[in-house]
Write a protein that holds these residues in place. Structure first.
Motif: not given
Length: 234
Positions: A58-82
Motif C-alpha cells: 500500500p505504500l508504493l503508489m503514494p510514494l511514486l505519486v509524491a515523487y511525481a508531484l514534486t516534478r510537476g506531474a499532470p493531473r491525469l498522471l496523478v489520477a492514473a497512479l492513484l
C-alpha cells in the motif's frame, strides 16, 4: 538598509530558489522511499512473508505519486497512479468481487493514461504486434477462464493493450512501461486461468508492475519537461 533592499538577487528569487530546493529534496526522499518499499515488498514476496507484502504494497503508489508531484506531474498522471493504488489495495483481498473492483480501478487508470498520451501516431508494425498478442492471448485463455470473467477480462485486455500501444508514442521509456504493464497483467490472467506458473508468480507480477508504473510516470514527466523546454526556446 533592510534585507529586502540589499544588493544581489531579489528576495522573491531567493524564496523561489529555496522552494525549488525543498521540492528537489522532497522528490529525492519520495523516490528513495519508493525504491526501499519496492525492495522490501519484492523481498517479502520472494521470502513468502505475506505480512510484509500487506505492509509495503500500500505504500508504493503514494510514494511514486509524491515523487511525481514534486516534478510537476499532470493531473491525469496523478489520477492514473492513484487508480493503480486502488487496484493494488483491492487485489490484497483474495476474492472474486475484489478482483473485479481491482480490475475496474486499473481500467480507469488506463483511461487516464490514454487521455494523457493524446493522439500521437503509433508505429503500425507495433500496433499489429500488439493486436496479434491480444487476440492470441485472449483466444488461448478463453475456455480456461471462469465463465463470468471472460467478458470482463477480454474488455480489460483490449483497454490495457490500447494503453500499452499508445504509451510507445511518448518515447522508449513510456513504451517499455506500457509493455511491462501488459506483461504483468497477462501473468495475473494466466493465474486466473490456472495455467502453469513461474516459481513465486506474485514476485514476477509485482516486479513487472512496479517497473511499468515507474517507467510510465518518469516517461510522462520527461516528455513534459522536453515540451516545456521547447516552449521556452520558441
Amino acid at each position: 538598509m533592510s534585507t529586502a533592499e540589499s544588493p544581489g538577487r531579489p528576495a522573491p528569487a531567493r524564496a523561489d530558489g529555496r522552494a525549488s530546493a525543498g521540492r528537489e529534496r522532497l522528490g529525492r526522499a519520495a523516490l528513495a522511499g519508493f525504491a526501499l518499499a519496492t525492495a522490501a515488498d519484492l523481498g517479502s514476496l520472494l521470502a513468502g512473508w505475506d505480512p510484509g507484502h500487506l505492509v509495503f504494497k500500500p505504500l508504493l503508489m503514494p510514494l511514486l505519486v509524491a515523487y511525481a508531484l514534486t516534478r510537476g506531474a499532470p493531473r491525469l498522471l496523478v489520477a492514473a497512479l492513484l487508480f493503480g493504488w486502488g487496484g493494488d489495495l483491492a487485489l490484497l483481498f483474495d476474492a472474486e468481487p475484489a478482483f473485479l473492483v481491482g480490475m475496474g480501478s486499473f481500467a480507469v487508470g488506463h483511461v487516464c493514461y490514454l487521455v494523457l498520451f493524446g493522439k500521437r501516431p503509433a508505429n503500425p508494425l507495433l500496433a499489429g504486434g500488439y493486436a496479434l498478442a491480444l487476440l492470441g492471448t485472449v483466444g488461448l485463455m478463453w475456455t480456461d477462464l471462469p465463465a463470468d470473467l471472460r467478458i470482463p477480462v477480454a474488455g480489460y485486455s483490449l483497454l490495457l493493450t490500447a494503453m500499452a500501444l499508445r504509451s510507445s508514442a511518448l518515447g522508449l521509456r513510456a513504451g517499455l512501461g506500457g509493455a511491462l504493464f501488459l506483461l504483468s497483467d497477462t501473468l495475473i490472467a494466466t493465474g486466473v486461468a490456472e495455467w502453469p506458473q513461474l516459481p513465486r508468480p506474485d514476485f514476477w507480477i509485482m516486479a513487472t508492475y512496479l517497473a511499468a508504473q515507474y517507467l510510465l510516470a518518469t516517461g510522462v514527466l520527461a516528455a513534459g519537461q522536453a515540451y516545456r523546454r521547447e516552449v521556452v526556446r520558441d
